[in-house]
Design a protein around this motif. Structure first.
Motif, PDB file in Angstrom:
ATOM      1  N   THR A   8       0.834  -1.208   0.000  1.00 45.89           N
ATOM      2  CA  THR A   8       0.000   0.000   0.000  1.00 45.89           C
ATOM      3  C   THR A   8       0.866   1.253   0.000  1.00 45.89           C
ATOM      4  O   THR A   8       0.609   2.207  -0.737  1.00 45.89           O
ATOM      5  CB  THR A   8      -0.931  -0.002   1.227  1.00 45.89           C
ATOM      6  OG1 THR A   8      -1.746  -1.171   1.190  1.00 45.89           O
ATOM      7  CG2 THR A   8      -1.811   1.227   1.242  1.00 45.89           C
ATOM      8  N   TYR A  30       0.381   4.048  -5.741  1.00 51.87           N
ATOM      9  CA  TYR A  30      -0.072   5.427  -5.940  1.00 51.87           C
ATOM     10  C   TYR A  30      -1.571   5.384  -6.165  1.00 51.87           C
ATOM     11  O   TYR A  30      -2.061   5.331  -7.284  1.00 51.87           O
ATOM     12  CB  TYR A  30       0.638   6.095  -7.117  1.00 51.87           C
ATOM     13  CG  TYR A  30       0.344   7.583  -7.195  1.00 51.87           C
ATOM     14  CD1 TYR A  30       0.869   8.446  -6.238  1.00 51.87           C
ATOM     15  CD2 TYR A  30      -0.467   8.109  -8.194  1.00 51.87           C
ATOM     16  CE1 TYR A  30       0.603   9.804  -6.282  1.00 51.87           C
ATOM     17  CE2 TYR A  30      -0.735   9.473  -8.246  1.00 51.87           C
ATOM     18  CZ  TYR A  30      -0.199  10.318  -7.287  1.00 51.87           C
ATOM     19  OH  TYR A  30      -0.476  11.674  -7.330  1.00 51.87           O
ATOM     20  N   ASN A  31      -2.302   5.362  -5.061  1.00 55.75           N
ATOM     21  CA  ASN A  31      -3.763   5.269  -5.065  1.00 55.75           C
ATOM     22  C   ASN A  31      -4.295   6.322  -4.113  1.00 55.75           C
ATOM     23  O   ASN A  31      -4.387   6.093  -2.899  1.00 55.75           O
ATOM     24  CB  ASN A  31      -4.211   3.871  -4.650  1.00 55.75           C
ATOM     25  CG  ASN A  31      -5.725   3.707  -4.667  1.00 55.75           C
ATOM     26  OD1 ASN A  31      -6.461   4.648  -4.970  1.00 55.75           O
ATOM     27  ND2 ASN A  31      -6.195   2.508  -4.350  1.00 55.75           N
ATOM     28  N   LEU A  32      -4.633   7.469  -4.652  1.00 55.79           N
ATOM     29  CA  LEU A  32      -5.034   8.596  -3.804  1.00 55.79           C
ATOM     30  C   LEU A  32      -6.348   8.352  -3.084  1.00 55.79           C
ATOM     31  O   LEU A  32      -6.659   9.059  -2.114  1.00 55.79           O
ATOM     32  CB  LEU A  32      -5.112   9.867  -4.646  1.00 55.79           C
ATOM     33  CG  LEU A  32      -3.791  10.311  -5.300  1.00 55.79           C
ATOM     34  CD1 LEU A  32      -3.964  11.639  -6.020  1.00 55.79           C
ATOM     35  CD2 LEU A  32      -2.667  10.399  -4.270  1.00 55.79           C
ATOM     36  N   ASP A  33      -7.119   7.358  -3.520  1.00 56.91           N
ATOM     37  CA  ASP A  33      -8.353   7.025  -2.805  1.00 56.91           C
ATOM     38  C   ASP A  33      -8.053   6.558  -1.383  1.00 56.91           C
ATOM     39  O   ASP A  33      -8.896   6.698  -0.484  1.00 56.91           O
ATOM     40  CB  ASP A  33      -9.122   5.932  -3.548  1.00 56.91           C
ATOM     41  CG  ASP A  33      -9.767   6.444  -4.833  1.00 56.91           C
ATOM     42  OD1 ASP A  33      -9.935   7.676  -4.953  1.00 56.91           O
ATOM     43  OD2 ASP A  33     -10.095   5.617  -5.692  1.00 56.91           O
ATOM     44  N   LEU A  34      -6.849   6.003  -1.188  1.00 54.57           N
ATOM     45  CA  LEU A  34      -6.476   5.539   0.150  1.00 54.57           C
ATOM     46  C   LEU A  34      -6.302   6.695   1.126  1.00 54.57           C
ATOM     47  O   LEU A  34      -6.338   6.494   2.342  1.00 54.57           O
ATOM     48  CB  LEU A  34      -5.180   4.734   0.072  1.00 54.57           C
ATOM     49  CG  LEU A  34      -5.253   3.421  -0.725  1.00 54.57           C
ATOM     50  CD1 LEU A  34      -3.847   2.834  -0.890  1.00 54.57           C
ATOM     51  CD2 LEU A  34      -6.162   2.419  -0.035  1.00 54.57           C
ATOM     52  N   LYS A  42      -8.333   9.361   1.254  1.00 53.69           N
ATOM     53  CA  LYS A  42      -9.610  10.023   1.536  1.00 53.69           C
ATOM     54  C   LYS A  42     -10.088   9.844   2.977  1.00 53.69           C
ATOM     55  O   LYS A  42     -10.576  10.799   3.582  1.00 53.69           O
ATOM     56  CB  LYS A  42     -10.664   9.543   0.538  1.00 53.69           C
ATOM     57  CG  LYS A  42     -10.425  10.034  -0.893  1.00 53.69           C
ATOM     58  CD  LYS A  42     -11.496   9.530  -1.842  1.00 53.69           C
ATOM     59  CE  LYS A  42     -11.233  10.024  -3.275  1.00 53.69           C
ATOM     60  NZ  LYS A  42     -12.246   9.511  -4.232  1.00 53.69           N
ATOM     61  N   PRO A  43      -9.980   8.641   3.561  1.00 56.49           N
ATOM     62  CA  PRO A  43     -10.475   8.503   4.945  1.00 56.49           C
ATOM     63  C   PRO A  43      -9.609   9.183   5.995  1.00 56.49           C
ATOM     64  O   PRO A  43     -10.031   9.348   7.137  1.00 56.49           O
ATOM     65  CB  PRO A  43     -10.478   6.978   5.153  1.00 56.49           C
ATOM     66  CG  PRO A  43     -10.351   6.378   3.795  1.00 56.49           C
ATOM     67  CD  PRO A  43      -9.561   7.358   3.004  1.00 56.49           C
ATOM     68  N   GLU A  66      -1.339  14.284   1.977  1.00 55.13           N
ATOM     69  CA  GLU A  66      -0.741  14.068   0.652  1.00 55.13           C
ATOM     70  C   GLU A  66       0.737  13.710   0.762  1.00 55.13           C
ATOM     71  O   GLU A  66       1.317  13.132  -0.164  1.00 55.13           O
ATOM     72  CB  GLU A  66      -0.919  15.306  -0.225  1.00 55.13           C
ATOM     73  CG  GLU A  66      -0.091  16.517   0.165  1.00 55.13           C
ATOM     74  CD  GLU A  66      -0.670  17.315   1.326  1.00 55.13           C
ATOM     75  OE1 GLU A  66      -0.004  18.270   1.783  1.00 55.13           O
ATOM     76  OE2 GLU A  66      -1.791  16.980   1.775  1.00 55.13           O
ATOM     77  N   LYS A 102       3.978   7.881  -8.168  1.00 53.22           N
ATOM     78  CA  LYS A 102       3.313   7.727  -9.470  1.00 53.22           C
ATOM     79  C   LYS A 102       4.336   7.398 -10.556  1.00 53.22           C
ATOM     80  O   LYS A 102       4.141   6.458 -11.341  1.00 53.22           O
ATOM     81  CB  LYS A 102       2.547   9.001  -9.822  1.00 53.22           C
ATOM     82  CG  LYS A 102       1.857   8.987 -11.183  1.00 53.22           C
ATOM     83  CD  LYS A 102       1.119  10.289 -11.419  1.00 53.22           C
ATOM     84  CE  LYS A 102       0.345  10.257 -12.732  1.00 53.22           C
ATOM     85  NZ  LYS A 102       1.261  10.193 -13.899  1.00 53.22           N
TER      86      LYS A 102
END
Length: 764
Positions: A448, A452-456, A458-459, A466, A474
């Protein structure tokens, strides 16, 4: 500090016992397997003032091993050298606060400040003092003020600070109780809320909430006084207000108390803190400090520290080396700090309150980018149970927060420093076969971090989230170099993340996932993308593949260049996982060694108007004061010229670590600077955590004994050891001569004896 030693005598500090460590009520306990006793008081070799000068950023006040309370004087409030709240050059004290950071390059905390004072002035008091009237040793701090008729003494348990204030008999006895006080207020830290309740005339409780390096920090406190107080003043947001109320809420509150009924006896104050709630602070105080015996508290701290410092026993006739060594060992055991109440409750990375499972302890203050290099590897040797606990705690933070932390401070992701360094700690623990770590969870967590998964993100409720998954990832995931004209710190992130990807490959191997291991081993070679064969440096590269120009390898622009806290000279060598492969990027071995030689012999001038202040401890362009250089002196041994390693390590140990307040050449960084010294002084170092191999350097001690948790001990005997004899001639392990200067973690775990014979000329 008083050092009670017998001069010019061989100090026999050999132990024939093993330490078994367990957690009970979150306190370290030990069980000796032999009646052999230490013949020297190791506590007398710890000087808490070492590191409080220059840019060491340590503090002298008492703290328990990994304690939640760090009770110390605040002498400096703002600026880089106020990171711990104390600097040895200062002669003023704003008060004694209960939370501090040891050796960091960023400041925060300084919660719940008390200052005893005398007289009738209503101006906010600041004490002055002379160094001759200040004293610190393990578990003890005291100072006598010049401008107030008071002597202050401090002691601690893990979660409670205890104050002893002795006023002059005829003086007006007063106390500042300041919730509004913070460290780095004008730089980064500010109050969100102060709450104070005068429960009765001997009890105060409240909350201090701040935003700073830790975006949201709640510290609850419960304070008890040995003598009743009268409330003189309650200042609420700079306005003196009605003193008849019991509860006050604002952003900045302080109060003056006086103690008219106090006559000849001293005033004692107990302050328990909690990061959970009011009840937690009270419970912590009642369970850890139900009595008023100040001397007993100090003695208990000494007893606990003595057992901790017996994790390594050494012999030498050089007293200054003993002081430097045991002070370094002391500093290495301050962080991470316990972040959990006595009832097992703690605030998680998700900001929710959790209950610790049986045997679990939650920690914070992991300076991972620094401490993965030597502190955590050291602890896998001398304190394996804690090393396991910390690896599991990092994984727990991943489960509760969604990502592995970079630099967790209280329950906050700060996102400070480079890449995803937690994977190095986890990889090192797993490759050393430390038991009780979930390998599958570890692999999931580190993958993880490398994604590069910016949805991770959000919580995660953090303004700096960031920083946990930067744009550098990326480009790496796309198989590209990190373009310098698109994003800063490209070279540093490229090199560090290549090493972290190699660590992930080791974790994949632990899970028997060969396909994944192969993929990340390939990613680990991305360091080659930044190497310029023409100049022999790691350089920034634009998106179109051209090198960034102009190029000056001595140039530094703090946080605004291709290199974090350094320059091309210092960062070129960060390939700890593939030293041989890196050396082959040069035309030949001779060219590689010549380049390494030039690192240590070129001018020490650092170019740039905004050069990083972290670049200290220079030998040529080698900078021992900052972590990226820490492995470099050992590269000579890998290159077949170990005598150069031995010469350099000898120089660094003796010149950059001393017994003076400025005796740490850069930020202590939560134990990393000290851990480098401890391992190197014992005679070995681990260049690449995740590879359980140690390289032999230049031992300082005649003998080193490390009791292990498996009822064995590992001993290092250095023959013909002297200041002149700094070159290794021969090494045997359990009587068998080594063909080279390397051994493994398994060799340590098996117990036995490493014998190193020294001489006054290089063994080539």
């Amino acid at each position: 500090m008083n050092i009670n030693c017998i001069k010019n005598s061989l100090l026999m500090v050999l132990f024939a016992f093993c330490i078994t460590s367990c957690k009970k009520n979150n306190t370290q306990h030990f069980e000796a397997i032999s009646e052999t006793k230490n013949t020297v008081d190791v506590l007398s070799y710890v000087d808490p003032f070492i590191g409080t000068g220059f840019h060491g950023h340590t503090y002298p006040g008492p703290v328990m091993p990994h304690g939640m309370v760090q009770l110390s004087p605040d002498t400096k409030l703002n600026g880089w050298d106020a990171s711990s709240g104390y600097h040895n050059d200062d002669t003023t004290i704003y008060g004694f606060s209960h939370t501090h950071l040891s050796g960091t390059g960023i400041g925060d905390m300084g919660d719940v400040l008390l200052l005893p004072f005398t007289g009738t002035s209503n101006e906010k008091p600041v004490a002055t003092f002379s160094k001759k009237n200040e004293h610190a040793e393990v578990g003890v701090y005291s100072v006598k003020f010049d401008n107030y008729q008071v002597k202050a003494e401090l002691a601690v348990t893990e979660r409670v600070g205890m104050h002893k204030y002795t006023y002059s008999k005829d003086a007006k006895k007063r106390l500042l109780f300041d919730l509004g006080h913070t460290l780095q207020r004008t730089w980064s830290n500010s109050n969100i809320a102060n709450e104070i309740e005068f429960v009765d005339n001997k009890t105060i409780r409240g909350l201090k909430q701040t935003t700073g390096w830790a975006n949201d920090n709640k510290v609850y406190f419960y304070a008890e006084f040995s003598s009743p107080f009268q409330i003189e003043t309650v200042n609420v947001d700079s306005i003196n207000t009605d003193t008849s109320k019991k509860i006050y809420k604002a952003t900045d509150i302080y109060s003056y108390l006086n103690f008219e009924s106090l006559e000849n006896e001293s005033l004692f104050v107990k302050v328990g803190i909690s990061y959970v709630d009011y009840d937690g602070a009270k419970k912590n105080l009642k369970s850890e400090l139900p009595h008023w015996d100040f001397n007993r508290v100090q003695q208990n701290a000494k007893d606990v520290w003595e057992k901790e410092l017996q994790r390594i026993a050494v012999t030498t006739n050089n007293e200054e080396t003993l002081i430097t060594f045991y002070t370094a060992l002391y500093h290495s055991m301050i962080a991470p700090m316990i972040y959990q109440d006595t009832d097992g409750r703690y605030r998680g990375m998700d900001k929710a309150i959790h209950q610790a499972q049986e045997g679990q302890v939650n920690y914070t203050v992991y300076s991972l980018w620094d401490t993965f290099r030597a502190l955590h590897p050291l602890m896998t040797i001398i304190d394996e149970p804690s090393a396991i606990n910390w690896a599991n705690n990092l994984l727990l933070k991943y489960e509760q927060g969604g990502l592995l932390p970079k630099w967790p401070l209280v329950s906050n992701y700060t996102g400070t420093m480079v890449g995803y360094p937690a994977v190095a700690n986890i990889a090192d623990a797993l490759t050393k076969n430390l038991k009780g770590i979930d390998k599958e969870l570890a692999l999931k967590a580190v993958l993880t971090s490398a994604s590069y998964n910016l949805d991770l993100l959000k919580p995660i409720k953090e303004p700096r989230k960031e920083r946990l998954m930067t744009l550098h990832n990326k480009f790496i995931n796309e198989g590209k170099h990190i373009p310098s004209d698109k994003i800063g710190a490209s070279v540093t992130y490229g090199l560090e993340n290549a090493y972290y990807d190699w660590c992930i490959a080791q974790i994949a191997k632990q899970n028997n996932n060969n396909e994944l291991a192969t993929a990340f081993e390939k990613r680990a070679l991305n360091y080659k993308l930044y190497f310029d064969a023409e100049t022999g440096f790691m350089r920034g590269k634009n998106e179109d593949g051209s090198w960034v120009t102009p190029f000056n390898p001595k140039y530094s622009n703090h946080e605004n260049s291709d290199y974090v806290e350094g320059n091309a000279w210092q960062w070129t060598w960060f390939v700890p996982h593939d030293i041989d492969g890196f050396s082959r990027l040069f035309k030949n071995k001779e060219q590689y060694i010549a380049k390494l030689d030039s690192l240590f012999t070129t001018s020490s001038i650092i170019d740039g108007d905004n050069a990083s202040g972290d670049i200290t401890g220079l030998i040529g362009q080698y900078a021992h004061g900052n972590e990226p250089s820490h492995h470099i002196s050992y590269l000579y041994t890998y290159a077949g010229q170990p005598w150069k390693t031995q010469e350099l390590v000898d120089q660094i140990l003796k010149e950059f670590y001393t017994t003076k307040p400025d005796g740490i050449i850069g930020n202590e960084d939560c134990g990393q600077m000290s851990a480098w010294y401890i391992m190197s002084a014992m005679g070995f170092y681990q260049v690449a955590p995740g590879d359980p191999t140690y390289v032999i350097g230049r031992p300082l001690f005649d003998t080193v004994t490390i009791p292990l948790t498996n009822n064995k001990a590992f001993t290092i005997i250095t023959k013909k050891n002297s200041a002149e004899n700094k070159y290794v001639q021969k090494v045997t392990l359990n009587g068998k001569e080594l063909k080279d200067l390397f051994f493994t973690h398994n060799d340590i775990k098996a117990g036995g004896t490493l014998t190193i014979e020294m001489g006054n000329s290089p063994q080539k």
